[in-house]
Enzyme design. Structure first.
Site, PDB file in Angstrom:
ATOM      1  N   GLY A 287      12.292  -1.677 -11.649  1.00  0.00           N
ATOM      2  CA  GLY A 287      10.987  -1.001 -12.142  1.00  0.00           C
ATOM      3  C   GLY A 287      10.522  -0.270 -11.216  1.00  0.00           C
ATOM      4  N   GLY A 288       9.537  -0.649 -10.360  1.00  0.00           N
ATOM      5  CA  GLY A 288       9.041  -0.002  -9.242  1.00  0.00           C
ATOM      6  C   GLY A 288       8.059   1.086  -9.694  1.00  0.00           C
TER       7      GLY A 288
ATOM      8  CB  THR B 192      10.029   6.171  -9.972  1.00  0.00           C
ATOM      9  OG1 THR B 192       9.516   6.630  -8.702  1.00  0.00           O
ATOM     10  CG2 THR B 192      10.632   7.219 -10.706  1.00  0.00           C
TER      11      THR B 192
ATOM     12  CG  ASP C  14      10.769  -8.691  -8.020  1.00  0.00           C
ATOM     13  OD1 ASP C  14       9.827  -9.611  -7.982  1.00  0.00           O
ATOM     14  OD2 ASP C  14      10.567  -7.514  -7.823  1.00  0.00           O
TER      15      ASP C  14
ATOM     16  CG  ASP D  81       7.444  -3.333  -8.310  1.00  0.00           C
ATOM     17  OD1 ASP D  81       6.562  -3.299  -8.983  1.00  0.00           O
ATOM     18  OD2 ASP D  81       8.052  -3.049  -7.039  1.00  0.00           O
TER      19      ASP D  81
ATOM     20  CD  GLU E 230       4.424  -0.434  -8.398  1.00  0.00           C
ATOM     21  OE1 GLU E 230       3.920   0.418  -8.071  1.00  0.00           O
ATOM     22  OE2 GLU E 230       5.363  -1.085  -7.799  1.00  0.00           O
ATOM     23  CE1 TYR E 231       0.025  -2.051 -10.002  1.00  0.00           C
ATOM     24  CE2 TYR E 231      -0.468   0.398 -10.419  1.00  0.00           C
ATOM     25  CZ  TYR E 231      -0.151  -0.607  -9.546  1.00  0.00           C
ATOM     26  OH  TYR E 231      -0.480  -0.482  -8.162  1.00  0.00           O
TER      27      TYR E 231
ATOM     28  CG  MET F 211       2.824  -5.137  -5.009  1.00  0.00           C
ATOM     29  SD  MET F 211       3.664  -3.720  -6.102  1.00  0.00           S
ATOM     30  CE  MET F 211       2.361  -4.101  -7.433  1.00  0.00           C
TER      31      MET F 211
ATOM     32  CE1 TYR G 293       2.905  -2.760  -1.397  1.00  0.00           C
ATOM     33  CE2 TYR G 293       3.044  -4.539  -0.098  1.00  0.00           C
ATOM     34  CZ  TYR G 293       3.487  -3.940  -1.211  1.00  0.00           C
ATOM     35  OH  TYR G 293       4.467  -4.329  -1.826  1.00  0.00           O
ATOM     36  CG  ASP G 294       0.468   1.562  -0.855  1.00  0.00           C
ATOM     37  OD1 ASP G 294       0.399   1.849   0.386  1.00  0.00           O
ATOM     38  OD2 ASP G 294       1.615   1.645  -1.395  1.00  0.00           O
TER      39      ASP G 294
ATOM     40  CD1 TRP H 235       7.502  -0.375   0.867  1.00  0.00           C
ATOM     41  CD2 TRP H 235       8.856  -1.204  -0.736  1.00  0.00           C
ATOM     42  NE1 TRP H 235       8.325   0.649   0.429  1.00  0.00           N
ATOM     43  CE2 TRP H 235       8.794   0.156  -0.766  1.00  0.00           C
ATOM     44  CE3 TRP H 235       9.210  -2.102  -1.364  1.00  0.00           C
ATOM     45  CZ2 TRP H 235       9.805   0.549  -1.640  1.00  0.00           C
ATOM     46  CZ3 TRP H 235      10.044  -1.661  -2.353  1.00  0.00           C
ATOM     47  CH2 TRP H 235      10.302  -0.259  -2.653  1.00  0.00           C
TER      48      TRP H 235
END
Length: 615
Positions: A346-347, A349, A385, A387, A389-390, A455, A457-458, A595
């Site tokens: 995932g991630g 993108t 894992d 990932d 979002e979202y 996560m 951060y950001d 990361w």
């Protein structure tokens, strides 16, 4: 897909920062301190690598000058009041008042005759060390006439193990002038000094693993070598790590990082990072047509490596069935068999593909299992894992799968992968009222995962081009924070309130900074004209660049910020990471992750701070 479009943007808003010391590689150490007392057949020498007025970088080098192998080493010294160690790597460093003790790690305690090893640290203040002892003797390799340090205590054992306690016992040490007492260590921390040969440790956490060792002290106050260690897991509690137990130390390795960034799997070894890790997430596999799919075939298993760039020093052949990152990760596991590797899908993108996956969770789980456990690389990966979002919220695109979609997807993955494989998920840190965390059943889904990577951060960045400037990874709230609930502690407390156990939460660290340009004020909250220039993408830059290009100006909410020229950046440093790791331990979290590898220095100073902070 470009590197820029695959970076992990999280919230689209703003926040604050904290200060640290800068370090140089230990190989750059210069200037020796005067040795005081020490161990026969071994020496310890001290050197500073850098000094910036309010702090410094330094280290010790231990050399076996004898004819027999050393099985462990302990260096002790005193600093004057006002001088202290703030973070360390390649040794477990503790203090009692102004007295400092450094004990070898599990991987660097054995020294053959003629061999040497070094450890380093950042410090505050300006004082020099005194009273150096190595394994209880003189750091210049001599010993006090007629007064040798005591022997190591023998046969350390543990008994009467309960949910909250354990009784330790050992055989007495010997000394030519007599043994005065024993120091008992839990991990790197000294927890008791006793005169007898037993000690009961209480107040422990159920289902948690602890490691103990003991040293003897003679009537001249010389400390001998450590006993052998004993590892104990308390009963009850389901076995999850808690305060004092083993912590997850996880890093993301990106498949596209081998291109422009030129960060290869071998760099995990050469930077010293491999020995400080428990887990690696390999990012990212694609999610498309409701299935798990290869993300970049060339980087994943086709790219060949010559001997000089390969982990094991052996060149790939053009016709081998698996080359690329996956084969290099295989070689890494051979060198460091304790590291577990998960394939992350995932991630930012590719999260848009989870909507179709959620329509048929079983089919999705089957496709993921077939890919992750493909016979060509089944030995490399220890689990999966996700990932996303979202779920049921907006990221790069908006998802409308419903609040149960994440739970259903993870339930299907757990059913397919079984209890012996790891199933984890990267999750939002939006702790605001009615925010992303409230859009999906994270509490219900937690029963199916080994842990969540939160996560943290950001939170803030130059997607809000005019500011206000704010740290992208605040540990806590602060006066003037742009959005309430956009901080690490708010996220952790909200997950706990939703029923997610603390032992299933990892805290996230970004090995990069986010920044604006056109900024005139130092403190957070200033206006800007747009994103600051970055090497690969506007508004973002690696820590390894920022530490020198835009040094820290101040700290806020547990992280650092820097104002240089018209640019304003926020990023974590070894010092602020140490503070966040204290939070991890105080909250009983599972551990921490970052990361990603390529943002760190060539000697892995951020990971060193994370790892030592979790000891």
């Amino acid at each position: 897909m470009s590197t820029a479009c695959r970076t992990r943007t999280r919230f689209r808003s703003r926040a604050a920062a904290a200060l640290t010391a800068l370090t140089l590689p230990l190989a750059a150490l210069i200037g020796l301190a005067s040795p005081a007392q020490a161990a026969a057949s071994a020496t310890a020498t001290y050197a500073k690598s850098s000094d910036w007025g309010t702090g410094f970088g330094a280290g010790w080098t231990i050399k076996n000058t004898g004819t027999t192998t050393l099985s462990s080493w302990t260096v002790e010294w005193d600093y004057p009041s006002g001088t202290s160690v703030t973070s360390a790597w390649d040794a477990d460093v503790t203090s009692s008042g102004t007295h400092w003790t450094a004990k070898n790690k599990s991987y660097n305690g054995t020294l053959a005759p003629g061999a040497s090893v070094s450890f380093g640290f950042n410090g505050a203040g300006s004082g020099a060390p005194s009273g150096c002892k190595l394994n209880g003797g003189s750091c210049d390799g001599g010993s006090a006439p007629g007064d040798n340090p005591p022997s190591a205590p023998g046969a350390l054992t543990a008994g009467n193990v309960t949910d909250t306690g354990v009784t330790l016992s050992w055989q007495a040490a010997t000394d030519d002038k007599g043994v005065k007492n024993y120091d008992v260590y839990r991990g790197a921390a000294k927890i008791a000094t006793v005169t007898g040969t037993s000690y009961t440790d209480s107040g422990l956490t159920a289902g948690t693993t602890y490691t103990y060792s003991v040293t003897a002290r003679d009537t001249a106050d010389q400390t001998g070598p450590f006993s052998g260690s004993v590892t104990v897991t308390t009963t009850g509690g389901g076995g999850g790590p808690g305060p004092g137990g083993d912590k997850v130390r996880l890093g993301y390795f990106t498949d596209w990082g081998v291109y422009q960034r030129n960060y290869q799997v071998k760099n995990i070894v050469t930077s010293g990072s491999a020995s400080k890790l428990t887990h690696i997430n390999y990012a990212f596999g694609n999610v498309t047509n409701g299935q798990c799919a290869i993300g970049d075939a060339y980087a994943d298993y086709q790219k060949t490596y010559d001997a000089s760039s390969s982990v094991d020093g052996t060149a790939d052949t053009w016709d081998q069935p698996v080359a690329g990152n996956i084969n290099q990760l295989r070689e890494l596991k051979k060198k460091y068999p304790g590291i577990k590797i998960l394939w992350s899908f995932g991630g930012w993108t590719w999260s848009g593909g989870f909507g179709a996956a959620a329509a048929n969770p079983t089919a999705f789980a089957n496709s993921c299992y077939s890919l992750v456990k493909d016979p060509r690389w089944a030995d490399v990966f220890d689990g999966i894992d996700i990932d996303w979002e979202y779920p049921n919220a907006c990221g790069l695109s908006c998802d409308t799968s419903g609040p149960a979609a994440l739970k259903n997807l993870l339930a299907a993955l757990r059913s397919k992968f079984g209890s012996s494989e790891l199933v984890t998920a990267a999750v939002t840190a939006d702790g605001s009222a009615g925010g992303k965390m409230d859009a999906a059943d994270y509490g219900g889904a937690a029963q199916y995962v080994d842990w969540y990577n939160v996560m943290t951060y950001d939170f803030f960045g130059a997607w809000a081009a005019q500011g206000p400037t704010a740290p992208h990874s605040p540990l806590t709230s602060y006066n003037g924070i742009p959005i309430a609930g956009f901080n690490t502690d708010a996220a952790i407390q909200k997950y706990k309130s939703k029923g997610v156990p603390a032992s299933k939460l990892n805290l996230g660290i970004g090995f990069y900074g986010r920044g604006w340009t056109g900024v005139t004020q130092d403190a957070p909250g200033g206006t800007a004209t747009g994103p600051a220039p970055g090497t690969y993408e506007q508004g973002i830059e690696d820590y390894k660049v920022l530490k020198s290009a835009c040094p820290v100006t101040g700290t806020v909410a547990g992280t650092a910020y820097a104002h240089c020229g018209t640019n304003w950046w926020s990023y974590d440093t070894p010092s602020t990471i140490a503070g966040k790791m204290t939070y991890v331990k105080n909250q009983g979290l599972r551990g921490a992750f970052f990361w990603e590898f390529s943002g760190d220095t060539s000697n892995g100073e951020l990971l060193s701070a994370m790892s030592s902070g979790l000891n």
